[in-house]
Design a protein around this motif. Structure first.
Motif, PDB file in Angstrom:
ATOM      1  N   TYR A 182      37.175  10.762  63.209  1.00 16.19           N
ATOM      2  CA  TYR A 182      38.756  11.713  63.402  1.00 16.19           C
ATOM      3  C   TYR A 182      37.778  12.412  64.238  1.00 16.19           C
ATOM      4  O   TYR A 182      36.391  12.252  64.750  1.00 16.19           O
ATOM      5  CB  TYR A 182      38.575  12.508  61.836  1.00 16.19           C
ATOM      6  CG  TYR A 182      37.679  13.833  61.495  1.00 16.19           C
ATOM      7  CD1 TYR A 182      37.341  14.640  61.730  1.00 16.19           C
ATOM      8  CD2 TYR A 182      36.382  12.788  60.466  1.00 16.19           C
ATOM      9  CE1 TYR A 182      36.285  15.440  61.623  1.00 16.19           C
ATOM     10  CE2 TYR A 182      35.533  13.440  60.455  1.00 16.19           C
ATOM     11  CZ  TYR A 182      36.030  15.298  60.575  1.00 16.19           C
ATOM     12  OH  TYR A 182      34.294  15.353  60.081  1.00 16.19           O
ATOM     13  N   LYS A 184      36.672  15.993  65.396  1.00 14.69           N
ATOM     14  CA  LYS A 184      35.945  17.321  64.377  1.00 14.69           C
ATOM     15  C   LYS A 184      36.311  18.620  65.409  1.00 14.69           C
ATOM     16  O   LYS A 184      36.636  19.953  64.908  1.00 14.69           O
ATOM     17  CB  LYS A 184      34.771  17.085  64.507  1.00 14.69           C
ATOM     18  CG  LYS A 184      33.847  17.728  63.771  1.00 14.69           C
ATOM     19  CD  LYS A 184      32.227  17.666  63.648  1.00 14.69           C
ATOM     20  CE  LYS A 184      31.625  18.092  62.448  1.00 14.69           C
ATOM     21  NZ  LYS A 184      31.878  19.900  63.169  1.00 14.69           N
ATOM     22  N   ALA A 187      39.388  19.460  63.690  1.00 11.55           N
ATOM     23  CA  ALA A 187      38.562  19.914  62.145  1.00 11.55           C
ATOM     24  C   ALA A 187      38.232  21.379  62.349  1.00 11.55           C
ATOM     25  O   ALA A 187      38.502  22.098  61.576  1.00 11.55           O
ATOM     26  CB  ALA A 187      37.870  19.290  61.534  1.00 11.55           C
ATOM     27  N   ASP A 188      37.962  21.527  63.169  1.00  7.57           N
ATOM     28  CA  ASP A 188      36.439  22.924  63.122  1.00  7.57           C
ATOM     29  C   ASP A 188      37.494  24.047  63.449  1.00  7.57           C
ATOM     30  O   ASP A 188      38.295  24.798  62.588  1.00  7.57           O
ATOM     31  CB  ASP A 188      36.093  22.746  64.465  1.00  7.57           C
ATOM     32  CG  ASP A 188      34.738  22.035  64.096  1.00  7.57           C
ATOM     33  OD1 ASP A 188      34.430  21.397  62.950  1.00  7.57           O
ATOM     34  OD2 ASP A 188      33.504  21.676  64.359  1.00  7.57           O
ATOM     35  N   LEU A 190      40.735  24.240  63.462  1.00 11.61           N
ATOM     36  CA  LEU A 190      41.576  24.286  62.149  1.00 11.61           C
ATOM     37  C   LEU A 190      40.855  24.314  60.799  1.00 11.61           C
ATOM     38  O   LEU A 190      41.127  24.669  59.627  1.00 11.61           O
ATOM     39  CB  LEU A 190      42.664  23.192  61.164  1.00 11.61           C
ATOM     40  CG  LEU A 190      43.603  22.388  63.275  1.00 11.61           C
ATOM     41  CD1 LEU A 190      44.456  21.204  62.560  1.00 11.61           C
ATOM     42  CD2 LEU A 190      44.504  24.008  63.052  1.00 11.61           C
ATOM     43  N   ILE A 192      39.358  22.602  59.390  1.00 11.75           N
ATOM     44  CA  ILE A 192      39.234  21.492  57.943  1.00 11.75           C
ATOM     45  C   ILE A 192      37.440  20.831  58.049  1.00 11.75           C
ATOM     46  O   ILE A 192      37.089  20.823  58.872  1.00 11.75           O
ATOM     47  CB  ILE A 192      40.216  20.401  58.041  1.00 11.75           C
ATOM     48  CG1 ILE A 192      41.283  21.272  58.441  1.00 11.75           C
ATOM     49  CG2 ILE A 192      39.983  19.300  57.307  1.00 11.75           C
ATOM     50  CD1 ILE A 192      42.270  20.151  59.278  1.00 11.75           C
ATOM     51  N   ALA A 193      36.805  20.843  56.518  1.00 14.44           N
ATOM     52  CA  ALA A 193      36.292  20.000  56.443  1.00 14.44           C
ATOM     53  C   ALA A 193      36.676  18.669  56.162  1.00 14.44           C
ATOM     54  O   ALA A 193      37.713  18.142  56.042  1.00 14.44           O
ATOM     55  CB  ALA A 193      35.435  20.656  55.176  1.00 14.44           C
ATOM     56  N   PRO A 195      36.759  15.265  54.771  1.00 17.63           N
ATOM     57  CA  PRO A 195      38.190  14.786  53.524  1.00 17.63           C
ATOM     58  C   PRO A 195      37.123  14.643  51.663  1.00 17.63           C
ATOM     59  O   PRO A 195      36.446  13.618  52.219  1.00 17.63           O
ATOM     60  CB  PRO A 195      39.027  13.956  54.076  1.00 17.63           C
ATOM     61  CG  PRO A 195      38.964  13.424  54.559  1.00 17.63           C
ATOM     62  CD  PRO A 195      37.608  14.698  55.174  1.00 17.63           C
ATOM     63  N   GLU A 200      42.685  15.374  50.220  1.00 16.75           N
ATOM     64  CA  GLU A 200      42.137  16.651  51.550  1.00 16.75           C
ATOM     65  C   GLU A 200      42.857  15.816  52.956  1.00 16.75           C
ATOM     66  O   GLU A 200      42.688  16.261  53.877  1.00 16.75           O
ATOM     67  CB  GLU A 200      40.692  16.276  50.912  1.00 16.75           C
ATOM     68  CG  GLU A 200      40.636  17.613  49.669  1.00 16.75           C
ATOM     69  CD  GLU A 200      39.215  18.005  50.248  1.00 16.75           C
ATOM     70  OE1 GLU A 200      38.042  18.022  50.688  1.00 16.75           O
ATOM     71  OE2 GLU A 200      38.555  19.394  48.960  1.00 16.75           O
ATOM     72  N   ALA A 203      45.936  16.221  52.973  1.00 13.21           N
ATOM     73  CA  ALA A 203      45.964  17.613  53.893  1.00 13.21           C
ATOM     74  C   ALA A 203      45.598  17.632  55.500  1.00 13.21           C
ATOM     75  O   ALA A 203      46.095  18.338  56.567  1.00 13.21           O
ATOM     76  CB  ALA A 203      45.244  18.852  53.219  1.00 13.21           C
ATOM     77  N   MET A 204      44.615  16.340  56.129  1.00 16.66           N
ATOM     78  CA  MET A 204      43.990  17.002  57.189  1.00 16.66           C
ATOM     79  C   MET A 204      44.890  16.586  58.065  1.00 16.66           C
ATOM     80  O   MET A 204      44.775  16.680  58.880  1.00 16.66           O
ATOM     81  CB  MET A 204      42.198  16.477  57.450  1.00 16.66           C
ATOM     82  CG  MET A 204      42.107  15.911  58.738  1.00 16.66           C
ATOM     83  SD  MET A 204      40.530  14.617  58.508  1.00 16.66           S
ATOM     84  CE  MET A 204      39.262  15.857  58.682  1.00 16.66           C
ATOM     85  N   LYS A 207      47.920  18.355  58.887  1.00 18.21           N
ATOM     86  CA  LYS A 207      47.495  20.061  59.460  1.00 18.21           C
ATOM     87  C   LYS A 207      47.369  19.672  61.150  1.00 18.21           C
ATOM     88  O   LYS A 207      47.523  19.941  61.851  1.00 18.21           O
ATOM     89  CB  LYS A 207      46.253  20.599  58.811  1.00 18.21           C
ATOM     90  CG  LYS A 207      46.554  21.851  58.046  1.00 18.21           C
ATOM     91  CD  LYS A 207      46.947  22.827  59.041  1.00 18.21           C
ATOM     92  CE  LYS A 207      46.812  23.828  57.866  1.00 18.21           C
ATOM     93  NZ  LYS A 207      47.248  25.248  58.193  1.00 18.21           N
TER      94      LYS A 207
END
Length: 519
Positions: A182, A184, A187-188, A190, A192-193, A195, A200, A203-204, A207
């Motif tokens: 993914y 990263k 994710a950072d 937004l 988001i850690a 999952p 989760e 959710a990722m 998002k």
């Protein structure tokens, strides 16, 4: 001095002179003990010793195998293999996409070559009927004669046996390489850690679709890039995270197929939810792997679920389009009940068979097996898997580091890499050296995955009906699964498809597997 005395003296002098001449002529390198090549007792032996030893004639072998690259490789690696193994090799490469068709045609016309690679585990299952009919050599009794072939893992060999007999050699692969690759950096941005569980994960993906992760103020991204493959695409990996069995499950001591599990339905519900939210490519059932990869490497998709080893090539192409992109890997995703699991292969991804129609006798078979025995030496395995040292790879810290010219390696080595027998533990080839952090992590996760891997309980079992009808019947389930996810089939409709599967041969498959399983 009278004439008689002079004659005797002259004879002695001449004899002495001849002796000196003979000694001088045979004094090679001042070796006083050098033998006289004219001596009757040793002359013949010396002459025999001086004859050059005739080199052993190279073994001619024809090999058919699938090609996973766009072009047939040049002879660069083949020539090196021939030198190392004293063989003359003819490789028949056919595109992987159409390989099954070529395999079936060659079998039907009796034109399979001496060495025939299959495409995957599914084609191996399809070929079991022909194996039972005696179309291929049983090689199990010969392995003890070859020290390197004898190193192959017994558990994996057992998974490839047919009715308890071994007909094939396997191409080894790690048990469980599947996971999440993914963005990263997205994710950072937004918050988001990675999952921790399936919710989760949803959710990722949601998002990544709605949160403008690329910062262009447009809703032009999707969470997941997937393809038309329920096994090596995202579906089976996510299904295992939900706790779905791996093909078959032991339910109260009796085997039943995975799609009869409630967890399978939960997985379909998950993908329907993702697709309905447009958090994945909505036409995934018609998307090729090439197009799936392009969705990720173009910067449109934020997640790819499949073999984590794909991360190197994904990153290489992604940073060409998005130089600031950062990618990570992850695999420990818990089910709704908090448990962890992942599916595993039976230790191999393909096998090679030896047709009786192309190998005339036991002596020829042994010569071919001798070639595979040499293939399982570090020198040959490294040449086939990594290429030429200094050209395609270098050795760093005792491991093989791929060269910078990946296109060259792909073109010259990939075709041969996919045919190496065994694995590093058994053939001694180098493990890979990685400097991409996401790949280093993926290697660690692969080891961790093996600890929670779900095995297929039918891997070493046989069902005649499955061999005959399994692929055809599986299409019923595959089609019903796609229709369910697309919203064209409800739960009752899916259950009807399962009932149809059972009626058309599924019940017989269940019965046959259980008859062997419960012995």
């Amino acid at each position: 001095m009278n004439k008689k005395s002079f004659s005797i003296l002259l004879s002695v002098v001449l004899a002495f002179s001849m002796l000196l001449a003979a000694c001088s002529g045979n004094n090679k390198g001042n070796d006083e003990n050098a033998p006289d090549p004219t001596a009757d007792s040793g002359g013949a032996k010396a002459e025999e010793t001086a004859k050059p030893v005739e080199p052993e004639k190279p073994t001619e072998i024809t090999i058919m195998l699938p090609l996973n690259t766009a072009e047939t490789p040049p002879d660069t690696i083949k020539n090196e293999i021939e030198k190392l193994t004293n063989t003359k090799l003819t490789y028949q490469f056919f595109p992987a996409d159409t390989y099954e068709e070529k395999l079936n045609t060659s079998f039907a016309t009796g034109s399979l070559p001496q060495v025939t690679y299959l495409k995957n585990q599914a084609t191996f299952i399809q070929m079991k009927g022909a194996i039972r009919d005696g179309q291929f050599w049983e090689i199990g009794p010969y392995l003890s004669e070859f020290p390197n072939l004898g190193k192959l893992k017994e558990e994996i060999l057992n998974n490839t046996k047919v009715d308890g007999k071994l007909y094939s050699l396997y191409i080894g692969r790690p048990l469980a390489r599947q996971g999440l690759i993914y963005r990263k950096d997205w994710a950072d941005k937004l918050g988001i850690a990675a999952p921790a569980n399936t919710e989760e994960l949803y959710a990722m993906l949601e998002k990544f679709t709605t949160g403008d992760p690329d910062g262009n103020s447009q809703q032009d991204t999707i969470g997941l890039a997937d393809r038309n493959d329920l096994i090596y695409g995202a579906f089976k990996t996510v299904a295992s995270w939900f706790g779905t069995p791996n093909n078959w499950a032991d339910v109260d001591g009796k085997l039943q197929p995975e799609f009869m599990s409630p967890k399978y339905v939960e997985t379909m519900d998950f993908f329907k939810r993702v697709r309905d939210a447009k958090a994945m490519n909505v036409d995934f059932a018609a998307t090729s792997k090439t197009d799936q990869i392009n969705l990720f490497t173009s910067g449109k998709a934020g997640a790819y679920i499949g073999a984590m080893s794909d991360v190197n090539s994904l990153v290489k192409d992604l940073v060409k389009n998005v130089p600031t992109a950062v990618v990570d890997t992850h695999s420990m995703v818990a089910a709704p009940d908090g448990s962890f699991a992942t599916w595993s292969i039976p230790g191999y991804n393909n096998v090679v068979l030896f047709p009786k129609g192309a190998i005339k006798d036991e002596a020829e078979l042994k010569k071919i097996l001798a070639f595979f025995d040499k293939m399982m030496t570090p020198e040959v395995a490294n040449m086939m898997f990594w290429g030429k040292e200094g050209v395609h790879y270098t050795v760093v810290d005792g491991k093989a580091k791929a060269g910078d010219d990946q296109e060259l390696t792909e073109r010259e080595v990939k075709g041969f890499k996919d045919s190496v027998i065994g694995e590093a533990e058994t053939n001694g080839m180098y493990e890979g050296f990685h400097d991409l952090e996401a790949r280093i992590k993926a290697e660690r996760l692969t080891i961790e995955n093996a600890k929670i891997a779900i095995k297929d309980p039918t891997a070493a079992l046989d069902s005649a009906t499955y061999t005959e009808k399994g692929t055809e019947l599986q299409e019923l389930i595959k089609d019903a699964t796609y229709k369910y996810i697309y919203g064209n089939l409800d739960k009752a409709g899916f259950e009807k498809a399962v009932a149809d599967w059972k009626k058309r041969g599924g019940d017989q498959i269940i019965e046959e597997y259980n008859a062997v399983y419960q012995k």
